[in-house]
Design a protein around this motif. Structure first.
Motif, PDB file in Angstrom:
ATOM      1  N   GLY A 146       0.788  -1.233   0.000  1.00  0.00           N
ATOM      2  CA  GLY A 146       0.000   0.000   0.000  1.00  0.00           C
ATOM      3  C   GLY A 146       0.816   1.275   0.000  1.00  0.00           C
ATOM      4  N   GLN A 147       2.164   1.146   0.021  1.00  0.00           N
ATOM      5  CA  GLN A 147       3.018   2.335   0.010  1.00  0.00           C
ATOM      6  C   GLN A 147       3.938   2.290  -1.198  1.00  0.00           C
ATOM      7  OE1 GLN A 147       5.111   3.024   3.684  1.00  0.00           O
ATOM      8  NE2 GLN A 147       3.326   2.590   4.969  1.00  0.00           N
ATOM      9  N   ALA A 148       3.972   3.384  -1.938  1.00  0.00           N
ATOM     10  CA  ALA A 148       4.864   3.473  -3.091  1.00  0.00           C
ATOM     11  C   ALA A 148       6.307   3.655  -2.620  1.00  0.00           C
ATOM     12  CB  ALA A 148       4.463   4.651  -3.980  1.00  0.00           C
ATOM     13  N   PHE A 149       7.234   3.017  -3.340  1.00  0.00           N
ATOM     14  CA  PHE A 149       8.651   3.113  -2.980  1.00  0.00           C
ATOM     15  C   PHE A 149       9.230   4.369  -3.640  1.00  0.00           C
ATOM     16  CE2 PHE A 149      13.178   1.955  -3.080  1.00  0.00           C
ATOM     17  CZ  PHE A 149      13.340   1.490  -1.787  1.00  0.00           C
ATOM     18  N   PHE A 196       5.782   1.691  12.656  1.00  0.00           N
ATOM     19  CA  PHE A 196       7.058   1.020  12.930  1.00  0.00           C
ATOM     20  C   PHE A 196       6.879  -0.494  12.905  1.00  0.00           C
ATOM     21  CE2 PHE A 196       9.332  -1.371  16.190  1.00  0.00           C
ATOM     22  CZ  PHE A 196      10.598  -1.378  15.618  1.00  0.00           C
ATOM     23  N   CYS A 197       5.854  -1.000  13.567  1.00  0.00           N
ATOM     24  CA  CYS A 197       5.651  -2.442  13.646  1.00  0.00           C
ATOM     25  C   CYS A 197       5.441  -3.059  12.267  1.00  0.00           C
ATOM     26  CB  CYS A 197       4.471  -2.759  14.569  1.00  0.00           C
ATOM     27  SG  CYS A 197       4.801  -2.364  16.308  1.00  0.00           S
ATOM     28  N   LYS A 198       4.724  -2.345  11.399  1.00  0.00           N
ATOM     29  CA  LYS A 198       4.506  -2.844  10.041  1.00  0.00           C
ATOM     30  C   LYS A 198       5.828  -2.933   9.278  1.00  0.00           C
ATOM     31  CE  LYS A 198       1.027  -1.144   7.729  1.00  0.00           C
ATOM     32  NZ  LYS A 198       0.202  -0.228   6.900  1.00  0.00           N
ATOM     33  N   VAL A 199       6.644  -1.893   9.394  1.00  0.00           N
ATOM     34  CA  VAL A 199       7.928  -1.866   8.693  1.00  0.00           C
ATOM     35  C   VAL A 199       8.869  -2.930   9.258  1.00  0.00           C
ATOM     36  CG1 VAL A 199      10.032  -0.497   8.366  1.00  0.00           C
ATOM     37  CG2 VAL A 199       7.793   0.506   7.886  1.00  0.00           C
ATOM     38  N   TYR A 200       8.951  -3.011  10.583  1.00  0.00           N
ATOM     39  CA  TYR A 200       9.864  -3.977  11.192  1.00  0.00           C
ATOM     40  C   TYR A 200       9.513  -5.399  10.765  1.00  0.00           C
ATOM     41  CZ  TYR A 200      12.823  -6.273  14.617  1.00  0.00           C
ATOM     42  OH  TYR A 200      13.799  -7.062  15.200  1.00  0.00           O
ATOM     43  N   SER A 201       8.238  -5.733  10.802  1.00  0.00           N
ATOM     44  CA  SER A 201       7.815  -7.068  10.417  1.00  0.00           C
ATOM     45  C   SER A 201       8.152  -7.358   8.957  1.00  0.00           C
ATOM     46  CB  SER A 201       6.307  -7.223  10.649  1.00  0.00           C
ATOM     47  OG  SER A 201       5.884  -8.526  10.305  1.00  0.00           O
ATOM     48  N   ALA A 202       7.960  -6.369   8.088  1.00  0.00           N
ATOM     49  CA  ALA A 202       8.256  -6.567   6.663  1.00  0.00           C
ATOM     50  C   ALA A 202       9.745  -6.792   6.432  1.00  0.00           C
ATOM     51  CB  ALA A 202       7.765  -5.361   5.862  1.00  0.00           C
TER      52      ALA A 202
END
Length: 451
Positions: free
Chosen positions: A71-74, A420-426
């Motif tokens: 859901g987030q563009a790089f 943060f939790c979403k990014v860390y898990s990814a």
């Protein structure tokens, strides 16, 4: 010197006394705790108020790959980094006169970037402050000095000592064992003094070439900054003497692993008293609530305290690392230990975290568990008396299981921050997938011709 140097910490000013500052390293810690940033001439640093880095540094795995967030563009938008001059410290191993400065990380609207590990820790500390509390931590750092290893296919071996023999195992607290690599220790002390850091003590641990270094207690963010700096400094000291320093949780087969034990207490901001003790010196209800929070919520943050597949090799029964979340007084077999102390210094030692964790995230996760316990006001299981290695394991045994527990912990996400939790898990999921593509020597040795 330009005016900005007037606000430097005393140790940095002492280091610069009579010297011309050449360079400033502008750094931040990424998800792994690796220093990222840029170095610039001191004259340029003095003329600018900030610089930019892309937010993708928090999407990078330890192998250098980048993860995509659904859901987030790089697009890699820039973050704004401004110097926290209170963190300025020497880089005494550098050939030039150099300072390191940790930077604050905000988005272009001026808000703290929620995926920055230092901001995650600040967020948790602010939750304590909002309740009228100051959390206090005292970390213990364990690490190995090892022989240079330039071929990852070869096993890691202990370093050569002054005697001409390799460092020996099972020599815990031996002064002669520490003397074997005394020149490295001397440089660590000298570097720490130049940087203005206080070491409580250095001792030989149970592994071959394994050292424990204790830091004095204090503010969580300041102590995490120091560990961030110390890891880099210790590596530099080792390189001066033809060896490596490693903070891997389990670098050598059949040797104990390296932990980052975290001692916790909480002080009432208004009175300055330890909330873990009643006025008569007995243990408070808050102390028991804090322990209960650790027991209830630590499983959900093992993915932060043990962030790599190697981390789980440390949790071995009867091998100097905890295998469960029992608590006990003066009992080193439990995951949660209450050390001997007076009422004013009553504290809980979390023995779960590995030294391979990002210090900001490890301390934040541990504090978050205690905070939730204080808010929930529950009570822990009965104190464990005896050998806790005889009891059942109750922490995740691998990265995949730990990430599942982390993903299913909404209360913890609310404390650490959803983004943060979403990014860390990814990031950690991608690292784990990369690891699964690697075929180990054990597999080639035992499976190639036998199955």
């Amino acid at each position: 010197m330009s005016d900005w140097t007037d606000s430097l910490p005393e140790a940095a000013l002492d280091y610069l006394q009579g010297r011309r500052l050449d360079e400033v390293e502008c750094i931040v810690a990424d998800i792994a705790g690796v220093a990222r940033g840029k170095a610039m001439p001191a004259s340029k640093f003095g003329k600018q108020s900030h610089f930019y880095l892309p937010n993708s540094i928090f999407l990078q795995t330890i192998t250098g790959d980048w993860t995509d967030i659904e859901g987030q563009a790089f697009t890699e938008p820039d973050m704004i980094l401004t110097p926290d001059l209170s963190t300025a410290t020497a880089a005494p191993w550098s050939a030039d006169v150099t300072l390191q400065v940790i930077h604050e990380i905000n988005d272009q609207a001026g808000n703290p970037v929620p995926t920055a590990p230092r901001n995650v820790l600040k967020r948790v500390v602010e939750l304590y402050n909002a309740q009228g509390w100051d959390p206090i931590v005292a970390p213990e750092m364990e690490f190995f000095l090892v022989a240079r290893n330039i071929d990852p296919a070869q096993p890691i071996v202990p370093p050569m000592g002054r005697s001409g023999r390799r460092a020996a195992a099972r020599q815990a607290y031996s002064m002669s064992a520490v003397d074997e690599y005394g020149p490295v220790i001397d440089d660590i002390y000298d570097f720490a003094e130049a940087q203005g850091f206080e070491i409580d003590g250095i001792l030989q641990e149970g592994g071959a070439g394994q050292i424990e270094m204790n830091l004095r207690h204090g503010d969580p963010v300041k102590l995490a900054d120091e560990i961030f700096f110390f890891k880099r400094m210790i590596r530099e000291a080792a390189l001066r003497h033809d060896c490596f320093a490693t903070f891997m949780a389990k670098p050598i087969q059949d040797e104990p692993g390296s932990a980052m034990h975290i001692h916790h207490s909480v002080v009432d901001i208004e009175t300055g008293t330890n909330i873990f003790s009643e006025p008569d010196g007995t243990e408070s209800h808050a102390f028991l609530h804090f322990i209960a929070g650790m027991q209830s919520h630590l499983p959900s943050v093992i993915a932060l305290l043990a962030p790599y597949v190697n981390s789980y090799r440390r949790y071995v029964r009867d091998f100097a690392a905890p295998i469960n979340l029992e608590w006990g007084r003066d009992n080193r077999t439990t995951g949660l230990r209450v050390p001997v102390s007076g009422p004013e210094a009553r504290r809980l030692e979390n023995r779960i975290a590995g030294m391979d964790c990002n210090p900001y995230l490890g301390i934040a996760a541990s504090l978050a568990c205690g905070y939730l316990g204080l808010m929930e006001a529950k009570y822990p299981k009965e104190e464990f008396k005896g050998d806790a290695y005889d009891s059942d394991e109750d922490i995740p045994r691998g990265m995949n299981e730990a990430l599942d527990l982390f993903d299913e912990a909404p209360d913890m996400h609310a404390v650490l921050g959803e983004e943060f939790c979403k990014v860390y898990s990814a990031v950690k999921t991608l690292e784990y997938k990369e690891f699964l593509q690697v075929i180990s020597p054990w597999e080639r040795e035992h499976l190639l011709l036998n199955v």
